[in-house]
Write a protein that holds these residues in place. Structure first.
Motif, PDB file in Angstrom:
ATOM      1  N   ILE A  19      37.112 -22.082  -0.604  1.00  0.00           N
ATOM      2  CA  ILE A  19      36.103 -21.016  -0.438  1.00  0.00           C
ATOM      3  C   ILE A  19      36.079 -20.529   1.015  1.00  0.00           C
ATOM      4  O   ILE A  19      36.010 -19.322   1.286  1.00  0.00           O
ATOM      5  N   GLY A  20      36.150 -21.475   1.951  1.00  0.00           N
ATOM      6  CA  GLY A  20      36.084 -21.112   3.365  1.00  0.00           C
ATOM      7  C   GLY A  20      37.238 -20.243   3.817  1.00  0.00           C
ATOM      8  O   GLY A  20      37.039 -19.201   4.456  1.00  0.00           O
ATOM      9  N   PHE A  21      38.458 -20.638   3.467  1.00  0.00           N
ATOM     10  CA  PHE A  21      39.609 -19.866   3.918  1.00  0.00           C
ATOM     11  C   PHE A  21      39.732 -18.539   3.179  1.00  0.00           C
ATOM     12  O   PHE A  21      40.291 -17.578   3.710  1.00  0.00           O
ATOM     13  N   LEU A  22      39.198 -18.449   1.973  1.00  0.00           N
ATOM     14  CA  LEU A  22      39.144 -17.163   1.281  1.00  0.00           C
ATOM     15  C   LEU A  22      38.225 -16.203   2.024  1.00  0.00           C
ATOM     16  O   LEU A  22      38.544 -15.012   2.214  1.00  0.00           O
ATOM     17  N   LEU A  23      37.082 -16.729   2.485  1.00  0.00           N
ATOM     18  CA  LEU A  23      36.155 -15.923   3.294  1.00  0.00           C
ATOM     19  C   LEU A  23      36.814 -15.489   4.596  1.00  0.00           C
ATOM     20  O   LEU A  23      36.693 -14.319   5.010  1.00  0.00           O
TER      21      LEU A  23
END
Length: 763
Positions: A19-23
């Protein structure tokens, strides 16, 4: 609530990372929209009154932004066949400069004289190769006695000449056009330098000032950011001795920068000489969050806990202080919105966004990565280093009574020296003395005149009003008054043209070097002269089309903001007292910078007061103690007082860049105080007395404070490598204040707590 998301970062690290790296990728993609603006107008709001006055003057008269090429023969004589030939050739080639509208030099100066009843107007230097000794002497005498030439296009000693290239640039972003002009001029003069090694060439003017803004910003981005990455790797490895901690910290840094700059691109923002520093600032601030998480985890692991338990305890202990310090740091940078300079507000907003990302990522992505990667600790090295901090804590505890009054004396002395600081902005001093532009402006100042100018426009409010003898007399008197001012190097006024023409029309009789005595004669003289001028050398730079207004260009020394505004005020006062029926306006880039400096300092002081109030209220609630909240004010204020005291001893000059340091550092230095007090309060809540709580704070967070301070001070001190003085001096003073803040938190705060917080248990 905190336990749930903290547990998720540790219990489901892969999900958190996805989720973090997608953001991050979604945000970072916006960076493709970023572009750079290097022109000086980015320092001003569109409704800035000085900018509006300047634009109005540029619209009424021809634009006078441009390039000055300074030619200095090593022989010390510009009135030789070789020198005049070079100047004439360079003048002619300068006409091919992109966007050029007018070229002025001693060679194409429109010299006038009478021949019987005719007015002759021609270039002062027409064919240098055929000049005889008498011709050279005559040209020298004319040039050094012509008010429109001496100290403007030729030095009073005749050893330096100047070629002015006026350009007509489009409104808005001018970076591409400025770069094109600068490259053409540099290549052109490089050819002449190769052919004439006995001549020096220097470049000044607003075009090269703008070019220096952009080129130095590019230099900073290419050198300072990589150096900061290298410094962080070295510092993290030396002080924490953990490869995983160093690698994960670098990933958090890159992610924070990428997301921040990406959002800037999505928002349609541009990069400037100020906002190119955002990556460096975000980088240094992101490290501080990571260091606290990693350092506390290593401390717990040395106590025998597993990596998972140690990491969870570190997050539980640090999540609130990290959020608090991120909020306080963000508040400090957001107060830059009070700045009168738009790009400083952009700097504050982007850095605040970066701080939020760094906080979020250090509490989620960092523990998730640590959980998935192997981590080893070297107890012997760690114990030895922690022991040094603990020994310092024991020494402070043992000597807290004499330390407290000593720090009070040091603070009072520093506050006294801080009053030596004076607000003074010199635009040419924005650049380091080692840069070619600064050397060129200094050379121009020493040999011809300053680069800074003030344009005065006099409005008669009637067609052909300038030709009125009464108005001409006032214009001449005002011009003479300006020449008498100690700051002024040269005054370019149309009255000198009228007097020269009047003399020419009276058979060059020097006794007629006076203003025309009636309006019709003045109008006829000017009409006759203008009809004889070649294309591109008209008087639109001094007179409007209806002859209802005139512009007086005053070249002044490379002064600071106080001297410039003082000269403007005195000029307005003189004009009000002596020419009440006429209207006077003043404008120029130098004057714009002078006013914006004063406005910025006043607005930033207002922002600092608001930031201090908000941060104080936040700390009281965060620490759940009115006493600790009030106590925290002292270690948050003292570093700035001492830092500016040191600056008063070192320099004493506060420029546009330094005016934001107080607000900016206020949010940063709160971090150390919050972390120390949070650990202190944690120990007090467990039943420790003040001495035991101070001891615990030193042991648990002292090393982290030392590491983060070293990283922050190093990060901002790397800005000192910038050739742009606004950045380098801001970095220097910020580093000083950050180092002083650590000293205050180590040597002032603990004794203060031990003296004024003596209850057995913190309530």
């Amino acid at each position: 609530m905190s336990g749930s998301w903290l547990s998720m970062a540790i219990g489901r690290p892969k999900t958190v990372l996805f989720i973090g790296f997608l953001l991050i990728l979604t945000s970072a993609f916006g960076a493709k929209n970023l572009y750079f603006r290097g022109d000086y107008k980015v320092f001003f709001e569109d409704n800035n009154p000085q900018l509006m006055a300047f634009n109005q003057m540029q619209d009424m008269f021809s634009k006078n932004d441009g390039v000055s090429i300074i030619v200095a023969p090593k022989s010390g004589n510009v009135f030789s066949v070789e020198s005049l030939s070079l100047i004439k050739s360079l003048t002619e080639q300068a006409e091919q400069t992109p966007f050029s509208s007018r070229i002025d030099s001693i060679s194409n100066f429109q010299h006038t004289w009478s021949e019987f009843d005719d007015l002759i107007v021609e270039d002062l230097v027409e064919d240098p190769s055929n000049l005889e000794a008498d011709d050279l002497t005559n040209i020298r005498e004319i040039a050094l006695n012509e008010p429109n030439l001496v100290n403007r296009l030729v030095s009073s000693k005749g050893n330096v000449a100047v070629i002015n290239i006026s350009v007509n640039l489009p409104d808005g972003d001018q970076t591409a056009e400025v770069t094109t002009i600068a490259h053409y001029v540099e290549e052109m003069t490089a050819q002449y330098k190769a052919e004439h090694p006995d001549y020096e060439f220097h470049h000044t003017g607003m075009v090269f000032m703008n070019y220096s803004f952009s080129s130095f910003a590019e230099h900073d981005f290419k050198t300072i950011v990589p150096l900061m990455f290298l410094a962080i790797i070295i510092i993290m490895w030396i002080l924490l001795r953990t490869i995983i901690g160093t690698i994960t910290t670098l990933i958090i840094i890159i992610a924070s920068i990428a997301a921040t700059m990406g959002l800037a691109g999505w928002a349609g923002m541009y990069l400037s000489t100020a906002t190119v520093n955002v990556p460096t600032m975000v980088m240094t601030l992101a490290v501080a969050d990571c260091v606290h998480v990693i350092s506390s985890m290593l401390y717990s692991m040395r106590q025998g806990k597993t990596k998972k338990d140690a990491l969870l305890e570190s997050l539980q202990l640090n999540w609130l202080p990290i959020i608090i310090t991120s909020v306080t740091t963000g508040i400090g940078f957001l107060t830059l919105n009070f700045a009168a300079v738009p790009i400083l507000a952009d700097l504050g907003n982007l850095t605040a966004i970066g701080v939020v990302f760094a906080c979020l990522f250090s509490l989620t992505l960092l523990p998730a990565m640590i959980m998935l990667l192997p981590l080893s600790v070297r107890p012997k090295q760690q114990v030895e280093q922690i022991g040094m901090i603990e020994k310092l804590g024991e020494w402070v505890i043992a000597h807290h009574k004499p330390i407290l009054p000593l720090t009070a004396v040091v603070t009072l002395l520093a506050v006294g020296f801080s009053f030596k600081n004076q607000l003074d902005d010199v635009p040419t001093a924005y650049f380091h003395e080692s840069t070619s532009f600064r050397q060129a402006t200094d050379f121009q100042q020493e040999n011809v005149s300053g680069m800074i100018n003030i344009d005065f426009a006099i409005f008669t409010n009637q067609d052909s009003g300038v030709n009125d003898p009464e108005n001409l007399l006032i214009i001449e008197q005002f011009s003479n008054w300006l020449l008498e001012q100690p700051e002024v190097d040269h005054v370019s006024t149309v009255t000198d043209v009228y007097k020269r023409l009047n003399k020419n029309m009276h058979e060059d009789d020097a006794s007629f070097y006076t203003l025309p005595t009636n309006k019709e004669m003045a109008a006829q003289l000017m009409l006759l002269y203008e009809m004889s001028l070649p294309y591109g050398l008209d008087l639109n730079n001094q007179l409007d089309l209806n002859k209802s207004a005139t512009r007086i260009v005053v070249m002044v020394q490379n002064l600071g903001s106080r001297e410039l505004t003082s000269l403007e005020t005195r000029a307005q006062d003189w004009f009000s007292a002596n020419a009440g029926h006429l209207r006077l306006t003043a404008a120029s880039p130098g004057l714009m910078f002078a006013h914006i400096s004063e406005m910025n300092m006043a607005s930033m002081l207002e922002g600092t007061v608001i930031a201090l109030l908000l941060i104080s209220i936040l700390l009281i609630f965060a620490l759940k103690s009115l006493k600790l909240g009030v106590i925290s004010l002292l270690p948050n204020l003292l570093p700035a007082c001492i830092g500016f005291g040191i600056w008063g001893i070192y320099s004493g000059q506060v420029n546009l860049g330094l005016s934001i340091v107080l607000s900016m550092t206020l949010g940063i230095i709160v971090d150390d105080t919050v972390h120390f007090l949070s650990k202190y309060r944690h120990a007090r809540s467990k039943g420790e007395d003040a001495e035991g709580s101070v001891r615990y704070a030193f042991a648990s967070v002292g090393r982290a404070l030392w590491v983060t301070t070293l990283v922050l001070a190093t990060g901002f001190s790397i800005l000192m490598l910038s050739p742009f003085a606004l950045n380098s001096e801001m970095g220097m003073l910020t580093s000083i204040i950050i180092l002083v803040a650590l000293a205050v938190d180590f040597f002032f705060l603990p004794p203060f707590l031990m003296v004024f917080d003596k209850k057995t248990k913190q309530e």
